[in-house]
Structures are given as C-alpha cells and as structure tokens.
Design a protein around this motif. Structure first.
Motif: not given
Length: 241
Positions: A108-117
């Motif tokens: 199980h993998l969770s990734v947080w991707l912030p902002g416009a990118d």
C-alpha cells in the motif's frame, strides 16, 4: 514552511507484489520495506510522460506480508563469450544462475502531491502516459484513490507509516533507511538521503518540519478519520529530490 494550508492531492496505490532491491548491498538481494522516493518519482514520471518528476511529495507506505522467491538470472557477458539465445544464456560460471529474491506482498502506497505541480500529476494519473509499475517492470501497481486534501503546518500529527527526513520526529521505534531520493535520467547519478520509517505505526507524536492532512476547504468539515480511510490528522513530510 508556509503558515497557510497547502492544497494537495492524495493518491493511493496498491500492488499485489513488489520488490525494492537495496543497491547498497551489492551481490545480495536485500529488499527494502517500502519503495524509495526515487521509485515513487519514477512511477509519477511514467504517468506524466516526463523524463523525471522533481516536485516535493509526501510518502507513506506499508505491506501486509513478505516472502522469498527463486528467480533465474541470465546475465550477458560483456565480452560476448556467452551470448543470449532466445533470452537465455548457458549455465556456466558467470552465466545462468538461480538466486533468492525477497518480495513484499499487498503493498500500500500513499503519495501527497502539493500545489500546481500536484494538480498536473494528479491529472496525468487519471490517464497515464505509460503503464504504472512499482519497482520491477513486471510489478504492476493500481491507483485506487485520488482525492483533494489540505496540508496544514503541524507540530503534532499521526506519524503512522509516513516517510520522514532524519530529524523529522523522535519516535524511538523508527528505523533509519538510506535510500535513493532521485536518480538522474541517464542513471549515472544517484542522490542518497537518510529517512525515518516505522514498520509498526505510532500514533500522534510531536513532529518537526511536517504537515498534517485535513479536509480540503469546501468539503464537509465533519469528515472523520474513519470516513477518510484513517488519513485525517496524518503527518506528511514534503520530500525534495
């Protein structure tokens, strides 16, 4: 670190089987307990079709089990003395051999991707340019959840299985792993970094340089940890390559 909330997307992935070989142990198939940041960045680059993805990102990962498999290797001799025929080489010294290969099950993998990118990558994950793999080329990974969240600067949060920079917290049961933060497109240069990770998830603890996930503005504020799969209040460290 900004004092205002940071909009982000949280992407959750699942892989039935995956293996992350530790390159710091040459000649030994030692498996890391979670994907290195460089592997996660490669996954995102496959989605966007770019040579690399260097945006800051948060990572949490764990697996439900592990095992050891027997794999057959067919190394090709650099001098051409033992060429491959139909993908196989002769079983001579330095040729075909069988080795044990550790692997993780139900990853199980969770990734947080912030902002416009983060918005750009989240859009690409809906229709990835290339197949999504986690680790080896045969280890297909599935995107299971993609949702907007907010990240608030925090002095205390649920550490869980989050990947933290060294010094990000003082949890005594955490392990320190040296892993690849990023790998150049030509694969000649690797940036190594020390990270903290807990195989047994601790609860709410003091943290440094971290964010805490909250419900995104505009969504129902009564969202609970259970309603969001247990992620409300989760510590997130935005890691740079």
């Amino acid at each position: 670190m900004p004092n205002e909330p940071v909009p982000a997307w949280r992407a959750e992935f699942y892989a039935p089987v995956a293996s992350f070989r530790d390159p710091l142990f040459p000649g030994v198939s030692r498996c890391l307990p979670l994907p290195p940041p460089s592997t996660v960045r490669g996954l995102l680059a496959a989605a966007t079709g770019r040579p690399a993805e260097d945006l800051p990102l948060g990572i949490a990962a764990w697996s439900e089990g592990s095992g050891v498999d027997a794999e057959t290797f067919h190394p090709i001799a650099a001098d051409g003395s033992n060429p491959a025929v139909a993908g196989r080489v002769r079983a001579v010294k330095g040729g075909m051999t069988i080795r044990d290969r550790p692997f993780l099950a139900d990853v199980h993998l969770s990734v947080w991707l912030p902002g416009a990118d983060g918005e750009r990558v989240a859009t690409a994950l809906r229709r990835p340019r290339w197949p999504l793999r986690l680790g080896r080329s045969q280890d297909i990974v599935h995107l299971t959840t993609l949702r907007p969240v907010e990240l608030m600067p925090a002095a205390e949060a649920v550490v869980g299985h989050a990947l933290a920079p060294r010094g990000g917290h003082d949890v005594g049961e955490a392990f320190c792993h040296r892993m690849a933060a990023s790998i150049s497109a030509d694969r000649l240069t690797t940036a190594w970094t020390d990270y903290l990770w807990c195989d047994v998830p601790p609860g709410r603890r003091p943290v440094r340089g971290a964010f805490r996930q909250t419900t995104q503005a505009g969504q129902a504020r009564q969202t609970t940890r259970a309603a969001d799969g247990g992620w409300e209040g989760q510590a997130v460290w935005l890691l740079s390559p």
